[in-house]
Write a protein that holds these residues in place. Structure first.
Motif, PDB file in Angstrom:
ATOM      1  N   THR A 255       0.831  -1.198   0.000  1.00  0.00           N
ATOM      2  CA  THR A 255       0.000   0.000   0.000  1.00  0.00           C
ATOM      3  C   THR A 255       0.872   1.257   0.000  1.00  0.00           C
ATOM      4  N   VAL A 256       0.334   2.335  -0.576  1.00  0.00           N
ATOM      5  CA  VAL A 256       1.054   3.590  -0.707  1.00  0.00           C
ATOM      6  C   VAL A 256       0.255   4.696  -0.035  1.00  0.00           C
ATOM      7  N   GLN A 257       0.925   5.515   0.727  1.00  0.00           N
ATOM      8  CA  GLN A 257       0.298   6.636   1.415  1.00  0.00           C
ATOM      9  C   GLN A 257       1.096   7.898   1.125  1.00  0.00           C
ATOM     10  N   TYR A 258       0.388   8.990   0.784  1.00  0.00           N
ATOM     11  CA  TYR A 258       1.050  10.275   0.562  1.00  0.00           C
ATOM     12  C   TYR A 258       0.869  11.149   1.797  1.00  0.00           C
ATOM     13  N   LEU A 259       1.953  11.813   2.208  1.00  0.00           N
ATOM     14  CA  LEU A 259       1.970  12.612   3.423  1.00  0.00           C
ATOM     15  C   LEU A 259       2.141  14.079   3.055  1.00  0.00           C
ATOM     16  N   GLN A 260       1.410  14.942   3.795  1.00  0.00           N
ATOM     17  CA  GLN A 260       1.471  16.367   3.474  1.00  0.00           C
ATOM     18  C   GLN A 260       1.225  17.189   4.722  1.00  0.00           C
ATOM     19  N   ALA A 261       2.047  18.208   4.917  1.00  0.00           N
ATOM     20  CA  ALA A 261       1.895  19.124   6.047  1.00  0.00           C
ATOM     21  C   ALA A 261       0.710  20.056   5.805  1.00  0.00           C
ATOM     22  N   PRO A 262       0.268  20.787   6.828  1.00  0.00           N
ATOM     23  CA  PRO A 262      -0.747  21.825   6.616  1.00  0.00           C
ATOM     24  C   PRO A 262      -0.299  22.808   5.543  1.00  0.00           C
ATOM     25  N   ASP A 263      -1.233  23.540   5.007  1.00  0.00           N
ATOM     26  CA  ASP A 263      -1.000  24.306   3.780  1.00  0.00           C
ATOM     27  C   ASP A 263       0.178  25.277   3.877  1.00  0.00           C
ATOM     28  N   ALA A 264       0.270  26.055   4.956  1.00  0.00           N
ATOM     29  CA  ALA A 264       1.318  27.082   5.020  1.00  0.00           C
ATOM     30  C   ALA A 264       2.726  26.482   5.026  1.00  0.00           C
ATOM     31  N   PRO A 265       3.042  25.548   5.939  1.00  0.00           N
ATOM     32  CA  PRO A 265       4.393  24.974   5.878  1.00  0.00           C
ATOM     33  C   PRO A 265       4.617  24.136   4.629  1.00  0.00           C
ATOM     34  N   HIS A 266       3.547  23.506   4.129  1.00  0.00           N
ATOM     35  CA  HIS A 266       3.714  22.705   2.909  1.00  0.00           C
ATOM     36  C   HIS A 266       4.092  23.593   1.724  1.00  0.00           C
ATOM     37  N   ARG A 267       3.395  24.683   1.532  1.00  0.00           N
ATOM     38  CA  ARG A 267       3.717  25.574   0.415  1.00  0.00           C
ATOM     39  C   ARG A 267       5.084  26.229   0.592  1.00  0.00           C
ATOM     40  N   ALA A 268       5.524  26.373   1.839  1.00  0.00           N
ATOM     41  CA  ALA A 268       6.836  26.956   2.089  1.00  0.00           C
ATOM     42  C   ALA A 268       7.976  26.049   1.623  1.00  0.00           C
ATOM     43  N   MET A 269       7.696  24.777   1.358  1.00  0.00           N
ATOM     44  CA  MET A 269       8.720  23.874   0.841  1.00  0.00           C
ATOM     45  C   MET A 269       9.069  24.187  -0.614  1.00  0.00           C
ATOM     46  N   GLU A 270       8.260  25.013  -1.265  1.00  0.00           N
ATOM     47  CA  GLU A 270       8.464  25.425  -2.653  1.00  0.00           C
ATOM     48  C   GLU A 270       8.534  24.234  -3.611  1.00  0.00           C
TER      49      GLU A 270
END
Length: 362
Positions: A255-270
């Motif tokens: 199985t595959v799972q995608y992980l993502q931070a909340p929007d502000a820190p996630h978008r800050a990863m550029e």
């Protein structure tokens, strides 16, 4: 009275001379390529507290390295696309061998040893046909190239040996390049990255391909946990207004799972993840972004976001005594516990992309 030379010769004949180990190179815990203040380049060994254990010169900018599992030897790869890799005796600084890519190939900056250290596998591009390849080198024969097989994707980058098996995990980034075009990306409309699991003979044992909507998410770097869980870090090549996940987990059951931070820190990863690592006990998984100056940490079992640590130009990442160890282009080596820095060691070198953990098997 026997001479010292005769005594040593007798030990050699009897097979009693102790084999050298990583202790002979200062017992380093990590390898990192770096740029020195004078503009020259080195491969540096760091101990578990971030101090320098050894330093050997490189002829150009490095990317990553592969540490031999049983002796103090490392293969330092040129920054991609590179055509050479250097085999270095880290105890003496001696250059033991130079690996030159096959005709029509270049390296992608990563490699992996077999568990006993008798074989080295290298990620390569057969650029005239845009075919991803895995080179095979016989370490026991002085790193003689003995063959290659397809990576079953375009642009293989990171390559890792799966725990407890003669299986290679290969991050096929999906991006076609050619030396005549520099680092230009030639096939974005048709990109198809994948994570492939290959036998030592090149047989496809399993393969993970992102959903079509994520076909521009280049799979670049890998982290392994002892149970066979694979973390994979991605770099988005599409519309800059979008913010797709940059981290995935492939579980042992497939199985595959995608992980993502909340929007502000996630978008800050550029849209860029530079390195990925589990912490020592495997409960946490982290990714870095030198563009965003951020380390994001997730709970490995649930995929929940645990927090971020901020540091300028941070990219190298490995497990460490506080949870994670990071290196940066500013020369900092930080011990990180999710959101806090436990301690920092400052170097005058600017560290390059990766921090490679040395894990001797014997």
């Amino acid at each position: 009275m026997a001479t010292r030379r005769g005594f040593i010769a007798g030990l050699i004949a009897a097979g009693l001379v102790p084999k050298r180990s990583w202790a002979d190179a200062g017992s380093p815990s990590y390898l990192a390529a770096a740029r020195q203040p004078d503009g020259l380049f080195s491969l540096i060994g760091l101990d578990s507290y971030g101090a320098e254990a050894f330093r050997v010169p490189l002829p150009g900018r490095g990317h990553a390295a592969a540490a031999h599992p049983t002796r103090p030897e490392a293969v330092a790869f040129a920054r991609r696309p590179g055509t050479f890799a250097l085999v270095i005796d880290c105890a003496t600084g001696q250059l033991k061998a130079r690996l030159d890519s096959a005709e029509g190939h270049h390296f992608y900056g990563h490699g992996a040893f077999s568990r006993d250290g008798s074989l080295l596998f290298t990620s390569e591009n057969a650029y005239e046909t845009a075919t991803g390849m895995i080179g095979i080198w016989d370490v026991t024969a002085g790193y003689r190239r003995i063959g290659a097989f397809k990576s079953h994707g375009i642009g293989p980058h990171d390559i890792r040996l799966m725990p407890g098996a003669e299986t290679l995990a290969v991050a096929n980034g999906g991006i076609e390049t050619h030396p005549d075009s520099g680092r230009a990306k030639l096939n974005l409309p048709t990109m198809r990255p994948n994570l492939s699991f290959l036998s030592f003979t090149g047989e496809v044992l399993d393969q993970v391909e992102p959903d079509p909507a994520l076909h521009l998410n280049s799979i670049r770097h890998l982290a392994l946990r002892g149970d066979g869980t694979v973390g994979f870090a991605m770099q988005w090549q599409g519309d800059t207004s979008m913010a797709p996940p940059l981290l995935g987990l492939r579980r042992p059951d497939g199985t595959v799972q995608y992980l993502q931070a909340p929007d502000a820190p996630h978008r800050a990863m550029e849209r860029y993840a530079g390195s990925v690592s589990f912490c020592a006990d495997g409960t946490l998984l982290g990714i870095t972004s030198p563009r965003g100056g951020q380390v994001q940490v997730f709970q490995a079992e649930t995929g929940d976001y645990a927090g971020s640590y901020w540091a300028d130009d941070v990219c190298g990442l490995s497990d460490g005594p506080a949870g994670f160890m990071t290196t940066s282009g500013t020369g900092d080596v930080d011990a990180v516990a999710i959101t806090t820095r436990e301690w920092r060691v400052r170097h005058t070198d600017g560290f390059d992309n990766h921090l490679v953990r040395i894990t001797p098997t014997l």
